[in-house]
Motif scaffolding. Sequence first.
Motif, PDB file in Angstrom:
ATOM      1  N   GLU A  37       0.830  -1.205   0.000  1.00 51.15           N
ATOM      2  CA  GLU A  37       0.000   0.000   0.000  1.00 51.15           C
ATOM      3  C   GLU A  37       0.862   1.253   0.000  1.00 51.15           C
ATOM      4  O   GLU A  37       1.880   1.339   0.678  1.00 51.15           O
ATOM      5  N   ALA A  44      -3.508   5.391   8.299  1.00 50.50           N
ATOM      6  CA  ALA A  44      -4.812   5.880   8.743  1.00 50.50           C
ATOM      7  C   ALA A  44      -4.650   7.125   9.603  1.00 50.50           C
ATOM      8  O   ALA A  44      -5.424   8.084   9.487  1.00 50.50           O
ATOM      9  N   ARG A  70       4.315   1.814   2.481  1.00 50.65           N
ATOM     10  CA  ARG A  70       4.260   1.019   3.700  1.00 50.65           C
ATOM     11  C   ARG A  70       5.415   0.025   3.784  1.00 50.65           C
ATOM     12  O   ARG A  70       5.956  -0.231   4.856  1.00 50.65           O
ATOM     13  N   ALA A 118      -7.400  -6.497   8.332  1.00 51.04           N
ATOM     14  CA  ALA A 118      -6.978  -5.150   8.732  1.00 51.04           C
ATOM     15  C   ALA A 118      -6.888  -4.188   7.554  1.00 51.04           C
ATOM     16  O   ALA A 118      -6.290  -3.117   7.688  1.00 51.04           O
ATOM     17  N   HIS A 119      -7.477  -4.529   6.416  1.00 47.58           N
ATOM     18  CA  HIS A 119      -7.443  -3.654   5.242  1.00 47.58           C
ATOM     19  C   HIS A 119      -8.423  -2.511   5.461  1.00 47.58           C
ATOM     20  O   HIS A 119      -9.646  -2.696   5.400  1.00 47.58           O
ATOM     21  N   THR A 120      -7.892  -1.314   5.709  1.00 44.26           N
ATOM     22  CA  THR A 120      -8.745  -0.201   6.140  1.00 44.26           C
ATOM     23  C   THR A 120      -9.756   0.214   5.079  1.00 44.26           C
ATOM     24  O   THR A 120     -10.888   0.578   5.403  1.00 44.26           O
ATOM     25  N   HIS A 167       5.417   4.809  12.489  1.00 45.90           N
ATOM     26  CA  HIS A 167       6.260   4.580  11.293  1.00 45.90           C
ATOM     27  C   HIS A 167       7.068   5.852  11.038  1.00 45.90           C
ATOM     28  O   HIS A 167       6.747   6.647  10.153  1.00 45.90           O
ATOM     29  N   SER A 196      -3.677   1.704  15.210  1.00 49.48           N
ATOM     30  CA  SER A 196      -2.332   1.145  15.047  1.00 49.48           C
ATOM     31  C   SER A 196      -1.818   1.230  13.610  1.00 49.48           C
ATOM     32  O   SER A 196      -0.797   0.627  13.278  1.00 49.48           O
ATOM     33  N   ASP A 197      -2.511   1.993  12.761  1.00 45.37           N
ATOM     34  CA  ASP A 197      -2.139   2.101  11.350  1.00 45.37           C
ATOM     35  C   ASP A 197      -1.603   3.502  11.063  1.00 45.37           C
ATOM     36  O   ASP A 197      -2.351   4.475  11.110  1.00 45.37           O
ATOM     37  N   VAL A 255      -8.294  -0.800  14.023  1.00 43.40           N
ATOM     38  CA  VAL A 255      -7.196  -0.856  13.053  1.00 43.40           C
ATOM     39  C   VAL A 255      -6.554   0.511  12.896  1.00 43.40           C
ATOM     40  O   VAL A 255      -5.321   0.634  12.851  1.00 43.40           O
ATOM     41  N   ARG A 256      -7.370   1.560  12.826  1.00 41.98           N
ATOM     42  CA  ARG A 256      -6.837   2.907  12.623  1.00 41.98           C
ATOM     43  C   ARG A 256      -5.887   3.330  13.729  1.00 41.98           C
ATOM     44  O   ARG A 256      -4.925   4.055  13.488  1.00 41.98           O
TER      45      ARG A 256
END
Length: 268
Positions: free
Chosen positions: A20, A177, A60, A139-141, A205, A173-174, A170-171
């Motif tokens: 992604e 997002a 990513r 976990a695919h947002t 990240h 920890s993403d 999910v958001r």
Amino acid sequence: MFVALARAAGLEARVQEVGEVLAWYRDAGVIYGASHVNAGVRAGLRRYTLDVEHNILAMRDRPRAIGDIRALAHFRNNRGAELMAAGDLEGARAQLEAALEADPEFVPALNNLGVLEQRAGNLDASAAALRAAWRLQPAHTATLSNLVNLYQRSGQAELAADFVARLEQVRRSDPFAQFVLALGCEEAGNYACAVTHYRNAIRLHGGQHAFHFGLARAYFLSGHPDLARREMARAAKLGDTDRVRAMYRRKLEHLEHWPGNGHALHAR
């Protein structure tokens, strides 16, 4: 096309999947989360990467080699998304079905097919495609968000609430997002909110120059030029190309000579 020509010229070339990415399309003013590929070439003992996409904000994952069938699925999926954006739903459906024929478990194509069927009013078919994508990648947002929209539209409040909860989990920890949430806060003029989400993205990240650039912008607009300079310097250090690093250095030089504060700039 580049990989095919490179192979015909006798070079060792491969298609590489990045996973992604976040891409900025200026004409539309929209940030897209999308799958992405580029080309890898080996010359002697060294490997080089060629990427003709100049709108990428963040990646990513590091590129990894994929087979030609998977590459074809990417191509068909991207073409389908383009046709869907142009309003050609039948053309888009043909491309997305071709992508899934090449790779039946290609989550981006399943997700896009779910969006297409929802636009066409085929809610049962949309649910089938989106739930297939979700089972493959929970976990695919984008899929979670589209399932929320689908169940809200169809009046299935309990299912919508369930997927809202999954999406929010999910958001948190993403990093992608969090970055998109920060952009939304910034667009609304809520710079404290933007700072919070940019910092969350960096915590999750920290190697993405676009995250530090966003945080610098939010600090500047909230009246903290010293913090903005610090983040702009970090963005310049992390820039992945000479062009990007030069752009950040120019902005940093401007900040270093800025006599006012973020609020003054925002007012102008």
